[in-house]
Enzyme design. Structure first.
Site, PDB file in Angstrom:
ATOM      1  N   HIS A 182       0.869  -1.188   0.000  1.00  0.00           N
ATOM      2  CA  HIS A 182       0.000   0.000   0.000  1.00  0.00           C
ATOM      3  C   HIS A 182       0.909   1.243   0.000  1.00  0.00           C
ATOM      4  CE1 HIS A 182      -2.506   3.148   1.811  1.00  0.00           C
ATOM      5  NE2 HIS A 182      -3.524   2.501   1.269  1.00  0.00           N
ATOM      6  N   PRO A 183       0.460   2.368  -0.586  1.00  0.00           N
ATOM      7  CA  PRO A 183       1.344   3.539  -0.722  1.00  0.00           C
ATOM      8  C   PRO A 183       1.992   4.059   0.558  1.00  0.00           C
ATOM      9  CG  PRO A 183      -0.595   3.805  -2.087  1.00  0.00           C
ATOM     10  CD  PRO A 183      -0.809   2.545  -1.316  1.00  0.00           C
ATOM     11  N   VAL A 184       1.386   3.867   1.713  1.00  0.00           N
ATOM     12  CA  VAL A 184       2.051   4.362   2.931  1.00  0.00           C
ATOM     13  C   VAL A 184       3.141   3.412   3.426  1.00  0.00           C
ATOM     14  CG1 VAL A 184       0.083   5.714   3.752  1.00  0.00           C
ATOM     15  CG2 VAL A 184       0.368   3.350   4.546  1.00  0.00           C
ATOM     16  N   LYS A 185       3.213   2.203   2.890  1.00  0.00           N
ATOM     17  CA  LYS A 185       4.182   1.218   3.386  1.00  0.00           C
ATOM     18  C   LYS A 185       5.582   1.512   2.806  1.00  0.00           C
ATOM     19  CE  LYS A 185       0.680  -0.550   5.579  1.00  0.00           C
ATOM     20  NZ  LYS A 185      -0.187  -1.688   5.305  1.00  0.00           N
ATOM     21  N   ILE A 186       6.528   0.602   3.019  1.00  0.00           N
ATOM     22  CA  ILE A 186       7.935   0.897   2.692  1.00  0.00           C
ATOM     23  C   ILE A 186       8.171   1.029   1.186  1.00  0.00           C
ATOM     24  CG2 ILE A 186      10.320   0.095   2.964  1.00  0.00           C
ATOM     25  CD1 ILE A 186       9.099   0.604   5.667  1.00  0.00           C
TER      26      ILE A 186
END
Ligand SMILES: *Cc1c(COP(=O)(O)O)cnc(C)c1O
Length: 386
Positions: A185-189
């Site tokens: 997901h975009p907030v992940k690493i």
């Protein structure tokens, strides 16, 4: 506005996606196996299987381990709801092991106590899903010992932790677990917009998850009953899903993998600066461990409320009013109405609830500039000391 997390997309990432759009295959082409190979190599695991989200990955992992009606799955209460929902998808029950007061990961001593009780009452879990909270690896060696003693299987929810290391291995090597799950997901690493991956060293689990990712359909003659009718032929041999990743997503993921170590290095730089700057403020940061190298998906602080004049909510709102989009990870899962309806009550995991009353996720992402970081620290300092 400074978000708590965001993706880092460069020209090479954009070009990789465009190249797929110009190619013959938008899905089920060469980019998915190439991305799988890159993650498998990075993780030092035997198999990696890409899917359309970590939620799907958790569902497939539970199914592959045979989770079903009458089974119990345990996870941490301080996690995203998907870590628990995957068991419910399979018709199993969910229970929660409280967190450690300093690492905020599943407390292994609480786990040992709960397992001993569960053995006496015949309620042992079939699967345990520890979550590497904020990217910090759980005490996997201790969990592994308990899994052998009590006979449960282990799925690592490493949604926060690609690029993290535990002892001498990357998270995902599955040295102390059956399956590891990642989220993109975009907030992940690293990101594929939506996307996830499972890694495992077990060939049977890998085949089961690969089959269920795509409708339970096989084109492998060895897996079929009877003989093939012709080159078009396939058989559905299980009830699977469409959990496939597209080639556009996989190409983005493969391109992002090239910068994984740079992302992690920048996150560590930001964490170190936070740690130093916060030393004199009435806050507590996540206790790091000697065995674990965090991916630093999150930088969470807990307010020492007896030393702060404002309430938790007031500090949170003051940060947001100043344009710093702090967040809170997470509401203890069992306090969600859907879980309360199953009989969970406030007070069930006291450490998780104490954590929830104090935690704030500060901005943490590889693309955060030093100037943005200074702004966050100045605002926080003013709010906590005025
Ligand atoms: C993000 C996240 C998930 C779900 O990931 P998706 O790819 O959005 O499905 C699961 N578990 C944890 C701990 C997460 O942070």
């Amino acid at each position: 506005m400074i978000p708590y997390g965001r993706q880092d997309i460069n020209q090479a990432d954009i070009q990789a996606v465009i190249d797929v759009l110009h190619s013959d295959f938008l899905t089920q082409g060469p980019a998915v196996p190439a991305f799988e190979a890159a993650v498998q190599l990075h993780c030092n695991a035997a198999y990696a299987i890409a899917v359309n989200s970590a939620t799907s990955a958790l569902h497939l992992a539970c199914l592959a381990l045979g989770v079903g009606q009458g089974d119990i799955v345990w996870t941490s209460p301080v996690t995203f709801v998907a870590s628990a929902n995957c068991a419910l998808y399979c018709g199993a029950k969910v229970d929660f092991v409280d967190i450690h007061p300093l690492t905020w990961n599943m407390d292994v001593e609480a786990l040992a106590v709960k397992l001993a009780q569960a053995e006496r009452s015949g309620q042992l879990p079939k699967v345990l899903i520890p979550v590497h909270f904020g990217g910090l690896p759980c005490d996997m060696a201790a969990i592994h010992v308990l899994s052998k003693q009590y006979g449960f299987r282990v799925i690592e929810d490493a949604s926060h932790a690609i690029g993290a290391r535990y002892k001498h291995q990357p998270v995902g090597a599955c040295e102390y677990s059956d399956i590891t799950v990642f989220s993109f997901h975009p907030v992940k690493i690293i990101t594929t917009a939506e996307g996830g991956m499972v890694t495992t060293n077990n060939e049977q689990l890998a085949s089961a998850m690969r089959l269920l990712r795509s409708h339970g359909i096989t084109r492998d003659k060895e897996e079929m009953q009877g003989s093939s009718h012709g080159p078009w032929y396939y058989q559905q041999i299980a009830l699977g899903f469409n959990y496939r990743m597209t080639d556009m997503q996989a190409a983005l993921g493969l391109s992002q993998m090239q910068r994984l170590s740079a992302f992690i290095a920048r996150r560590h730089e930001i964490a170190a600066k936070y740690q130093e700057a916060l030393a004199d403020l009435p806050v507590q940061s996540q206790l790091q461990s000697a065995d674990g190298f965090s991916a630093y998906h999150l930088y969470v602080i807990r307010l020492q409320l007896d030393k702060v004049k404002l309430s938790h909510l007031n500090v949170f709102n003051a940060m947001r009013d100043a344009g710093i989009l702090v967040n809170l990870h997470y509401i203890p899962v069992y306090l969600q109405p859907y879980y309360k309806a199953m009989g969970f009550k406030p007070g069930y995991c006291p450490e998780a609830e104490r954590y929830y009353a104090e935690a704030i996720s500060l901005p943490m992402y590889a693309g955060m500039t030093d100037a943005q970081h200074d702004t966050v620290l100045a605002v926080l300092n003013e709010i906590l000391t005025s």
